[in-house]
Design an enzyme around this catalytic site. Sequence first.
Site, PDB file in Angstrom:
ATOM      1  N   SER A  95      -8.845  -0.881   2.854  1.00 16.28           N
ATOM      2  CA  SER A  95      -9.274   0.228   3.695  1.00 16.28           C
ATOM      3  C   SER A  95      -9.777  -0.261   5.053  1.00 16.28           C
ATOM      4  CB  SER A  95     -10.340   1.041   2.956  1.00 16.28           C
ATOM      5  OG  SER A  95     -10.628   2.245   3.608  1.00 16.28           O
ATOM      6  N   ASP A 240      -8.498   4.581   9.762  1.00 13.22           N
ATOM      7  CA  ASP A 240      -8.842   3.262   9.250  1.00 13.22           C
ATOM      8  C   ASP A 240      -7.564   2.583   8.766  1.00 13.22           C
ATOM      9  OD1 ASP A 240      -8.457   4.875   7.039  1.00 13.22           O
ATOM     10  OD2 ASP A 240     -10.024   3.915   5.845  1.00 13.22           O
ATOM     11  N   ASP A 242      -5.983   2.052   5.991  1.00 16.13           N
ATOM     12  CA  ASP A 242      -5.032   2.699   5.087  1.00 16.13           C
ATOM     13  C   ASP A 242      -4.892   4.189   5.361  1.00 16.13           C
ATOM     14  OD1 ASP A 242      -7.549   3.398   4.096  1.00 16.13           O
ATOM     15  OD2 ASP A 242      -6.912   3.347   2.005  1.00 16.13           O
ATOM     16  N   ASP A 244      -6.791   6.814   5.172  1.00 18.62           N
ATOM     17  CA  ASP A 244      -7.321   7.886   4.323  1.00 18.62           C
ATOM     18  C   ASP A 244      -8.564   8.530   4.933  1.00 18.62           C
ATOM     19  OD1 ASP A 244      -9.184   5.889   3.875  1.00 18.62           O
ATOM     20  OD2 ASP A 244      -9.099   6.010   1.684  1.00 18.62           O
TER      21      ASP A 244
END
Length: 446
Positions: A95, A240, A242, A244
Amino acid sequence: MSLKFGTDGVRGIANRELTPELALNLGRAAARVLGGSRWLIGRDTRRSGPLLAAALSAGLATEGVEVVDLGVVPTPGVAYLSATDRVPAAMISASHNPFGDNGIKLFSAGGVKLSDELEQRLELELTALSTQGDPRPRPAGAEVGSISVDHRAIERYRRHLVEGVVPAGALTGLKVVLDGANGAASELAAGVFEELGATVVAIHVEPDGININEDCGSTHPEGLQAAVVAHGADVGLAFDGDADRVLASDADGEFVDGDQIIAICAIDRHERGRLAHDTVVVTVMSNLGFRQGMAAHGITVVTTDVGDRYVLEALDEGQHCLGGEQSGHVIFRDLASTGDGMLTGIALLSVMARRGRPLAELASAAMVRLPQVLVNVRTAHRDPGLLARLQPEVTVAEHRLGERGRVLLRASGTEPVVRVMVEAPTHDEAAAVAGHLAASVTALST
């Protein structure tokens, strides 16, 4: 096994703590505990991603699973495909962490993160495989699993964003700066927003395996804020690694956090009769100003512990449709099974376009953010009774602030740290109260 499941899977230094051997055994354990004859695997842009994806895929295939490698894809894309195909899935990502870290997030069939009970079963199975070996016979011959690559599957997720969130051309007239964090959204985000009508300036969309989150993205929004002003944009969005989660900048370069984004979207849905039960779900870390803003608009707030999966559980239990975290992890439960930075950005920009109002005006009308001070106090060891001993000091602080502020003390679940959070009308007052409580933590923990 040296790593434990946290609020978002397992995470650690790639190839030291999160090793290929651990990933392989986790794949085997996951196949046994979660089942499924077919699994999906995605990853972000970290150099260690292919290594860990290969090991995890091998572990799943060892148990007879058909593995489909999706390549570089946002976490919410993996969750979406898991939900639509009704198969388990995994995402290789840490992340917002630095590139040297990596992690493995698992989704049950349906694109939902694992419950505590499933994680406990996985830990037991993984520990047994890592320490005792496995006396059971493995599949052989035609029963051995397969590993294939399908980098086109993500097109279904892209169409979902373009066609399933807002009407065609909903973002026409808006100029937006997108910060891809050199991560999983780097190749996808600009095209999505352009197809919806926005004029896009994309920054930090050249991943090289080691520059993910490096001085960019939602953990370093300063570059986005400056770019919005420099390009004369209406708004900026920072994802960010990833993708999400998302944070924003208004046209003047002022930071807009997850609380404000949720507040804007909650009020918009409430006024259009599309906020289920007129309720929104957030964690204990959400700003007191958020709660005050929601109360002023007649919206009920449900509070959970920190972690997006706890938000999701509360959404499902109450059949609510909107919730999230101050960090920018926002869940539109009627549209997705997990937080989705691009979906959230689309929803936010659509409010701006539909109402014809700048982000700064929408944010200030939604809530007034109180100054918040967070202090992490490291103790000699984890002490289950420490918070109880601190309660008299907390009571004094709460009495001092009254309804003007808020105090929250939380013990870390993974390390000997107590997190002291104080909100007050001014930063100086919040800092003074937080400093006193931090000193009390230190004194009572020795």
